[in-house]
Design a protein around this motif. Sequence first.
Motif, PDB file in Angstrom:
ATOM      1  N   ILE A 113      16.005  49.000  -5.262  1.00 16.55           N
ATOM      2  CA  ILE A 113      15.861  50.437  -5.504  1.00 16.55           C
ATOM      3  C   ILE A 113      16.891  50.911  -6.523  1.00 16.55           C
ATOM      4  N   GLU A 114      18.129  50.442  -6.384  1.00 19.27           N
ATOM      5  CA  GLU A 114      19.186  50.850  -7.303  1.00 19.27           C
ATOM      6  C   GLU A 114      18.922  50.359  -8.721  1.00 19.27           C
ATOM      7  N   ARG A 115      18.145  49.286  -8.852  1.00 21.53           N
ATOM      8  CA  ARG A 115      17.770  48.775 -10.173  1.00 21.53           C
ATOM      9  C   ARG A 115      16.503  49.436 -10.715  1.00 21.53           C
ATOM     10  N   GLY A 116      15.980  50.398  -9.968  1.00 21.40           N
ATOM     11  CA  GLY A 116      14.810  51.127 -10.443  1.00 21.40           C
ATOM     12  C   GLY A 116      13.477  50.497 -10.101  1.00 21.40           C
ATOM     13  N   CYS A 117      13.466  49.617  -9.110  1.00 24.11           N
ATOM     14  CA  CYS A 117      12.230  48.958  -8.698  1.00 24.11           C
ATOM     15  C   CYS A 117      11.541  49.729  -7.578  1.00 24.11           C
ATOM     16  N   ASP A 118      10.220  49.819  -7.678  1.00 23.36           N
ATOM     17  CA  ASP A 118       9.446  50.227  -6.509  1.00 23.36           C
ATOM     18  C   ASP A 118       9.547  49.115  -5.461  1.00 23.36           C
ATOM     19  N   VAL A 119       9.275  49.457  -4.206  1.00 25.98           N
ATOM     20  CA  VAL A 119       9.273  48.451  -3.138  1.00 25.98           C
ATOM     21  C   VAL A 119       7.949  48.551  -2.382  1.00 25.98           C
ATOM     22  N   VAL A 120       7.285  47.422  -2.252  1.00 22.91           N
ATOM     23  CA  VAL A 120       5.998  47.346  -1.562  1.00 22.91           C
ATOM     24  C   VAL A 120       6.169  46.495  -0.316  1.00 22.91           C
ATOM     25  N   ALA A 121       5.675  46.983   0.816  1.00 18.03           N
ATOM     26  CA  ALA A 121       5.780  46.225   2.061  1.00 18.03           C
ATOM     27  C   ALA A 121       4.513  46.400   2.885  1.00 18.03           C
ATOM     28  N   GLY A 122       4.207  45.372   3.662  1.00 18.27           N
ATOM     29  CA  GLY A 122       3.050  45.428   4.546  1.00 18.27           C
ATOM     30  C   GLY A 122       3.449  45.338   5.998  1.00 18.27           C
ATOM     31  N   LEU A 123       4.553  45.965   6.331  1.00 16.71           N
ATOM     32  CA  LEU A 123       5.094  45.911   7.693  1.00 16.71           C
ATOM     33  C   LEU A 123       4.578  47.080   8.528  1.00 16.71           C
ATOM     34  N   HIS A 124       4.698  46.927   9.851  1.00 19.14           N
ATOM     35  CA  HIS A 124       4.465  48.079  10.722  1.00 19.14           C
ATOM     36  C   HIS A 124       5.663  49.036  10.661  1.00 19.14           C
ATOM     37  N   TYR A 125       6.817  48.523  10.226  1.00 24.70           N
ATOM     38  CA  TYR A 125       7.990  49.353   9.972  1.00 24.70           C
ATOM     39  C   TYR A 125       7.836  49.926   8.566  1.00 24.70           C
ATOM     40  N   PHE A 126       7.706  51.236   8.471  1.00 22.40           N
ATOM     41  CA  PHE A 126       7.464  51.864   7.179  1.00 22.40           C
ATOM     42  C   PHE A 126       8.787  52.135   6.461  1.00 22.40           C
ATOM     43  N   LEU A 127       8.922  51.593   5.264  1.00 16.42           N
ATOM     44  CA  LEU A 127      10.141  51.789   4.492  1.00 16.42           C
ATOM     45  C   LEU A 127      10.346  53.249   4.130  1.00 16.42           C
ATOM     46  N   ALA A 128       9.257  53.969   3.921  1.00 19.63           N
ATOM     47  CA  ALA A 128       9.369  55.387   3.560  1.00 19.63           C
ATOM     48  C   ALA A 128       9.958  56.217   4.688  1.00 19.63           C
ATOM     49  N   ASP A 129       9.925  55.697   5.924  1.00 10.87           N
ATOM     50  CA  ASP A 129      10.503  56.413   7.060  1.00 10.87           C
ATOM     51  C   ASP A 129      11.945  56.007   7.335  1.00 10.87           C
ATOM     52  N   ASP A 130      12.451  55.065   6.548  1.00 15.57           N
ATOM     53  CA  ASP A 130      13.839  54.616   6.691  1.00 15.57           C
ATOM     54  C   ASP A 130      14.722  55.591   5.912  1.00 15.57           C
ATOM     55  N   ALA A 131      15.656  56.247   6.595  1.00 17.70           N
ATOM     56  CA  ALA A 131      16.440  57.324   5.975  1.00 17.70           C
ATOM     57  C   ALA A 131      17.209  56.832   4.750  1.00 17.70           C
ATOM     58  N   GLU A 132      17.832  55.668   4.854  1.00 18.73           N
ATOM     59  CA  GLU A 132      18.617  55.160   3.730  1.00 18.73           C
ATOM     60  C   GLU A 132      17.724  54.864   2.529  1.00 18.73           C
ATOM     61  N   PHE A 133      16.629  54.149   2.771  1.00 15.79           N
ATOM     62  CA  PHE A 133      15.753  53.785   1.669  1.00 15.79           C
ATOM     63  C   PHE A 133      15.078  55.005   1.046  1.00 15.79           C
ATOM     64  N   ALA A 134      14.674  55.945   1.891  1.00 11.90           N
ATOM     65  CA  ALA A 134      14.015  57.145   1.373  1.00 11.90           C
ATOM     66  C   ALA A 134      14.957  57.939   0.470  1.00 11.90           C
ATOM     67  N   ALA A 135      16.213  58.058   0.893  1.00  9.72           N
ATOM     68  CA  ALA A 135      17.188  58.800   0.088  1.00  9.72           C
ATOM     69  C   ALA A 135      17.471  58.086  -1.234  1.00  9.72           C
ATOM     70  N   LEU A 136      17.622  56.758  -1.169  1.00  6.47           N
ATOM     71  CA  LEU A 136      17.869  55.990  -2.387  1.00  6.47           C
ATOM     72  C   LEU A 136      16.683  56.056  -3.347  1.00  6.47           C
ATOM     73  N   ALA A 137      15.486  55.958  -2.790  1.00  8.95           N
ATOM     74  CA  ALA A 137      14.283  56.009  -3.628  1.00  8.95           C
ATOM     75  C   ALA A 137      14.163  57.348  -4.331  1.00  8.95           C
ATOM     76  N   ASP A 138      14.498  58.418  -3.621  1.00  7.37           N
ATOM     77  CA  ASP A 138      14.458  59.747  -4.222  1.00  7.37           C
ATOM     78  C   ASP A 138      15.513  59.867  -5.327  1.00  7.37           C
ATOM     79  N   GLU A 139      16.680  59.295  -5.066  1.00  7.64           N
ATOM     80  CA  GLU A 139      17.770  59.371  -6.042  1.00  7.64           C
ATOM     81  C   GLU A 139      17.417  58.616  -7.326  1.00  7.64           C
ATOM     82  N   HIS A 140      16.736  57.462  -7.190  1.00  7.58           N
ATOM     83  CA  HIS A 140      16.468  56.613  -8.348  1.00  7.58           C
ATOM     84  C   HIS A 140      15.049  56.764  -8.887  1.00  7.58           C
TER      85      HIS A 140
END
Length: 347
Positions: free
Chosen positions: A98-125
């Motif tokens: 994320i810090e390098r400007g990459c999108d992240v794709v996942a097929g988990l039942h755990y949604f990355l978009a619901d992860d507070a740290e990742f969501a904040a970083l994704a918004d920042e970058h």
Amino acid sequence: MTGNADGAERVVVLAHEKFPERAKTATGVLKYADYDVVAVLDRDRAGTTAADHRADLPEVPIVESMTDAPDADTLLVGIAPIGGGFDDSWRPDVRTAIERGCDVVAGLHYFLADDAEFAALADEHGVDLRDVRKPPEDLTVASGKSADVDAEVVLTVGTDCSVGKMTVALELMEAARERGVDAGFIPTGQTGIMIAGWGNPIDRVISDFTAGAVEEMLLEVGDDYDVLFVEGQGSIVHPAYSAVTCGILHGAMPDSMVLCHAAGREAIHGYEDFALPPIGEYVDLYEGLAAPVHEGDVVAGALNTSGVDGDEAARAAVDDFADELGAPATDPVRFDADAVLDAILDE
């Protein structure tokens, strides 16, 4: 995302400690997707290439972490563990991506978009977190119209999970296209969706809507093809995943089915207290369960012989499987799909 000079998305695939045997999302993407995969992350295999571990995969370098990977547009999580959880040991690589400007794709039942740290970083970058196992919100129950589509519908069904149902569907589609047949693919799982770029993640759908989610895809594209190969999931005898198997079976209303099996498999993967029934019983189970909704026959079999050493032994295993099944069979990856495709098209 800029991609490379050809416009393909540059992708790094995460497969720590699982590549290739327990990273079927990673291997599926490497083999079938149109991405430009520039690296695989596996701390146990760093310094080798994907082709070193499976001859049918490209010579993509395997590196220890995202910090060692070339520039890319996207980090794709290539592992789908039982239960679909997120391993915290992957967190540094996702964070770096994320810090390098990459999108992240996942097929988990755990949604990355619901992860507070990742969501904040994704918004920042300014990058996207794409959770492909998150189903659409407008799904509903089936209407029973899948049988009305113009295409011949073929469903891959399994003796167990992780026997190659998606692979067989994709191999059959490609073989059909080589014969001039207008064939399509209906993705029902996270890997198939990543490869095809669309689809409904059936194992994440509300139970009442599973058949409807499959039907929706068939109605969307069913009149555009001569044959549609539907990716099966799980197994009708699986103690955990039989519900999704039945939902796909009734939602797809297949005209024919291909039974997929892994050579040497005698018990349910991950549930070894549950022995697999004889091959012949699966034919009765799948055809009997399908019949009240739409009659469909198991017309052929596909045997995964990746664990069998030597082509001669593999061919013998295929012959034994065909005898048990009472129908033509092949390993479409190791050999070719002709016998199975003939049975489907004749049907």
